[in-house]
Design a protein around this motif. Structure first.
Motif, PDB file in Angstrom:
ATOM      1  N   PRO A   1     -31.152  11.430 -19.959  1.00  0.00           N
ATOM      2  CA  PRO A   1     -32.042  10.269 -19.882  1.00  0.00           C
ATOM      3  C   PRO A   1     -31.299   8.948 -19.643  1.00  0.00           C
ATOM      4  CG  PRO A   1     -32.167  11.315 -22.067  1.00  0.00           C
ATOM      5  CD  PRO A   1     -31.156  12.063 -21.264  1.00  0.00           C
ATOM      6  N   TRP A   2     -29.957   8.984 -19.675  1.00  0.00           N
ATOM      7  CA  TRP A   2     -29.173   7.758 -19.595  1.00  0.00           C
ATOM      8  C   TRP A   2     -28.449   7.634 -18.261  1.00  0.00           C
ATOM      9  CZ3 TRP A   2     -27.978  11.438 -23.537  1.00  0.00           C
ATOM     10  CH2 TRP A   2     -28.790  11.306 -24.671  1.00  0.00           C
ATOM     11  N   GLN A   3     -28.354   6.407 -17.768  1.00  0.00           N
ATOM     12  CA  GLN A   3     -27.660   6.137 -16.501  1.00  0.00           C
ATOM     13  C   GLN A   3     -26.141   6.211 -16.657  1.00  0.00           C
ATOM     14  OE1 GLN A   3     -28.725   5.281 -13.331  1.00  0.00           O
ATOM     15  NE2 GLN A   3     -30.859   5.563 -13.865  1.00  0.00           N
ATOM     16  N   ASP A   4     -25.635   5.816 -17.841  1.00  0.00           N
ATOM     17  CA  ASP A   4     -24.189   5.745 -18.023  1.00  0.00           C
ATOM     18  C   ASP A   4     -23.826   5.905 -19.496  1.00  0.00           C
ATOM     19  OD1 ASP A   4     -24.695   3.225 -19.242  1.00  0.00           O
ATOM     20  OD2 ASP A   4     -24.338   2.159 -17.363  1.00  0.00           O
ATOM     21  N   ASP A   5     -22.527   5.904 -19.762  1.00  0.00           N
ATOM     22  CA  ASP A   5     -22.017   6.087 -21.122  1.00  0.00           C
ATOM     23  C   ASP A   5     -22.563   5.039 -22.091  1.00  0.00           C
ATOM     24  OD1 ASP A   5     -20.447   8.141 -20.072  1.00  0.00           O
ATOM     25  OD2 ASP A   5     -18.559   7.064 -20.276  1.00  0.00           O
ATOM     26  N   LEU A   6     -22.588   3.783 -21.664  1.00  0.00           N
ATOM     27  CA  LEU A   6     -23.019   2.706 -22.557  1.00  0.00           C
ATOM     28  C   LEU A   6     -24.486   2.862 -22.957  1.00  0.00           C
ATOM     29  CD1 LEU A   6     -22.431   0.173 -24.149  1.00  0.00           C
ATOM     30  CD2 LEU A   6     -22.840  -1.159 -22.055  1.00  0.00           C
ATOM     31  N   GLU A   7     -25.324   3.227 -22.025  1.00  0.00           N
ATOM     32  CA  GLU A   7     -26.743   3.435 -22.348  1.00  0.00           C
ATOM     33  C   GLU A   7     -26.895   4.567 -23.374  1.00  0.00           C
ATOM     34  OE1 GLU A   7     -30.645   4.622 -19.811  1.00  0.00           O
ATOM     35  OE2 GLU A   7     -29.322   3.141 -18.873  1.00  0.00           O
TER      36      GLU A   7
ATOM     37  N   THR B   1     -27.794   7.939  -7.188  1.00  0.00           N
ATOM     38  CA  THR B   1     -26.438   7.685  -6.726  1.00  0.00           C
ATOM     39  C   THR B   1     -25.709   6.720  -7.656  1.00  0.00           C
ATOM     40  OG1 THR B   1     -27.128   5.889  -5.279  1.00  0.00           O
ATOM     41  CG2 THR B   1     -27.025   8.103  -4.318  1.00  0.00           C
ATOM     42  N   GLU B   2     -26.414   5.972  -8.486  1.00  0.00           N
ATOM     43  CA  GLU B   2     -25.805   5.014  -9.384  1.00  0.00           C
ATOM     44  C   GLU B   2     -25.456   5.637 -10.736  1.00  0.00           C
ATOM     45  OE1 GLU B   2     -28.399   1.652  -9.645  1.00  0.00           O
ATOM     46  OE2 GLU B   2     -28.601   1.547  -7.482  1.00  0.00           O
ATOM     47  N   ARG B   3     -25.918   6.836 -10.980  1.00  0.00           N
ATOM     48  CA  ARG B   3     -25.665   7.488 -12.264  1.00  0.00           C
ATOM     49  C   ARG B   3     -24.227   7.982 -12.341  1.00  0.00           C
ATOM     50  NH1 ARG B   3     -30.566   8.625 -14.795  1.00  0.00           N
ATOM     51  NH2 ARG B   3     -29.614  10.130 -16.190  1.00  0.00           N
ATOM     52  N   GLN B   4     -23.663   7.957 -13.546  1.00  0.00           N
ATOM     53  CA  GLN B   4     -22.360   8.568 -13.752  1.00  0.00           C
ATOM     54  C   GLN B   4     -22.501  10.073 -13.588  1.00  0.00           C
ATOM     55  OE1 GLN B   4     -20.883   5.426 -17.098  1.00  0.00           O
ATOM     56  NE2 GLN B   4     -20.372   7.514 -17.444  1.00  0.00           N
ATOM     57  N   PRO B   5     -21.445  10.766 -13.140  1.00  0.00           N
ATOM     58  CA  PRO B   5     -21.532  12.219 -12.948  1.00  0.00           C
ATOM     59  C   PRO B   5     -21.658  12.989 -14.262  1.00  0.00           C
ATOM     60  CG  PRO B   5     -19.319  11.443 -12.506  1.00  0.00           C
ATOM     61  CD  PRO B   5     -20.177  10.222 -12.706  1.00  0.00           C
ATOM     62  N   ASP B   6     -21.185  12.389 -15.359  1.00  0.00           N
ATOM     63  CA  ASP B   6     -21.322  12.974 -16.692  1.00  0.00           C
ATOM     64  C   ASP B   6     -21.306  11.828 -17.694  1.00  0.00           C
ATOM     65  OD1 ASP B   6     -18.677  12.196 -16.656  1.00  0.00           O
ATOM     66  OD2 ASP B   6     -17.885  14.117 -17.311  1.00  0.00           O
ATOM     67  N   ILE B   7     -21.591  12.147 -18.936  1.00  0.00           N
ATOM     68  CA  ILE B   7     -21.646  11.136 -19.993  1.00  0.00           C
ATOM     69  C   ILE B   7     -20.770  11.624 -21.141  1.00  0.00           C
ATOM     70  CG2 ILE B   7     -23.148  10.024 -21.714  1.00  0.00           C
ATOM     71  CD1 ILE B   7     -24.029   9.126 -18.989  1.00  0.00           C
ATOM     72  N   GLU B   8     -19.937  10.723 -21.695  1.00  0.00           N
ATOM     73  CA  GLU B   8     -19.178  11.073 -22.888  1.00  0.00           C
ATOM     74  C   GLU B   8     -19.137   9.876 -23.820  1.00  0.00           C
ATOM     75  OE1 GLU B   8     -15.197  13.398 -24.352  1.00  0.00           O
ATOM     76  OE2 GLU B   8     -15.141  12.462 -22.379  1.00  0.00           O
ATOM     77  N   ILE B   9     -19.473  10.140 -25.084  1.00  0.00           N
ATOM     78  CA  ILE B   9     -19.427   9.115 -26.108  1.00  0.00           C
ATOM     79  C   ILE B   9     -18.637   9.646 -27.307  1.00  0.00           C
ATOM     80  CG2 ILE B   9     -21.589   8.008 -25.402  1.00  0.00           C
ATOM     81  CD1 ILE B   9     -22.967   9.504 -27.753  1.00  0.00           C
ATOM     82  N   TYR B  10     -18.207   8.722 -28.167  1.00  0.00           N
ATOM     83  CA  TYR B  10     -17.454   9.064 -29.369  1.00  0.00           C
ATOM     84  C   TYR B  10     -18.164   8.426 -30.560  1.00  0.00           C
ATOM     85  CZ  TYR B  10     -13.922  10.421 -26.027  1.00  0.00           C
ATOM     86  OH  TYR B  10     -13.263  11.034 -24.990  1.00  0.00           O
ATOM     87  N   ILE B  11     -18.628   9.255 -31.490  1.00  0.00           N
ATOM     88  CA  ILE B  11     -19.415   8.791 -32.625  1.00  0.00           C
ATOM     89  C   ILE B  11     -18.550   8.843 -33.884  1.00  0.00           C
ATOM     90  CG2 ILE B  11     -21.522   9.133 -33.957  1.00  0.00           C
ATOM     91  CD1 ILE B  11     -22.630  10.682 -31.493  1.00  0.00           C
ATOM     92  N   LYS B  12     -18.534   7.746 -34.629  1.00  0.00           N
ATOM     93  CA  LYS B  12     -17.680   7.637 -35.813  1.00  0.00           C
ATOM     94  C   LYS B  12     -18.354   8.221 -37.053  1.00  0.00           C
ATOM     95  CE  LYS B  12     -14.929   4.241 -38.347  1.00  0.00           C
ATOM     96  NZ  LYS B  12     -14.608   2.815 -38.461  1.00  0.00           N
ATOM     97  N   ASP B  13     -17.584   9.001 -37.811  1.00  0.00           N
ATOM     98  CA  ASP B  13     -17.993   9.490 -39.139  1.00  0.00           C
ATOM     99  C   ASP B  13     -19.410  10.059 -39.180  1.00  0.00           C
ATOM    100  OD1 ASP B  13     -15.525   8.772 -40.261  1.00  0.00           O
ATOM    101  OD2 ASP B  13     -16.221   6.738 -40.699  1.00  0.00           O
TER     102      ASP B  13
END
Length: 131
Positions: free
Chosen positions: A80-86, A6-18
């Motif tokens: 494998p990650w709980q949230d975007d930051l992880e 229940t603590e997990r984000q519903p999806d994960i999105e990250i932005y990777i540079k170059d």
């Protein structure tokens, strides 16, 4: 006790540079047991990833935030990650390129001039996005 799901984000999105699509796909291949390419475009990939017997889509889009950042969107909370930051920390460790992610929930239409987590050689800090 609260269920960790229940603590997990519903999806994960990250932005990777170059970072190239190929490098990102190789990183994903090291994390997930099986990756199938569903669709490949000039600046995008749609993948089906499998983690702990759960399949889910992942979209990779170059130049999603300015010309330098590639979006990686895991359309599931079965990562494998709980949230975007992880996830951003894991991506930075593997790719050694700056990674940004939202510092909270975001919805279509929200102003992007908010603070974002930035993970790079200096650690983790909040920044105003100036793509």
């Amino acid at each position: 006790m609260q269920d960790s799901q229940t603590e997990r984000q519903p999806d994960i999105e990250i932005y990777i540079k170059d970072t190239s699509l190929n490098a990102i796909q190789n990183w994903l291949g090291s994390v997930f047991h099986c990756i199938d390419v569903l669709k490949s475009g000039k600046q995008s990939l749609e993948l089906s990833c499998n983690y702990q017997d759960t399949k889910f889509p992942v979209t990779i889009l170059e130049a999603a935030a300015g010309k330098k950042y590639t979006s990686v969107w895991f359309k599931s909370n079965a990562t494998p990650w709980q949230d975007d930051l992880e996830c951003a920390r894991a991506a930075y460790q593997a790719l050694e390129s700056e990674v940004r992610c939202s510092n909270g929930g975001w919805q279509e239409g929200d102003d992007v001039e908010t603070t974002w987590w930035c993970v790079n050689e200096n650690g983790v800090e909040l920044k105003i996005w100036n793509a």
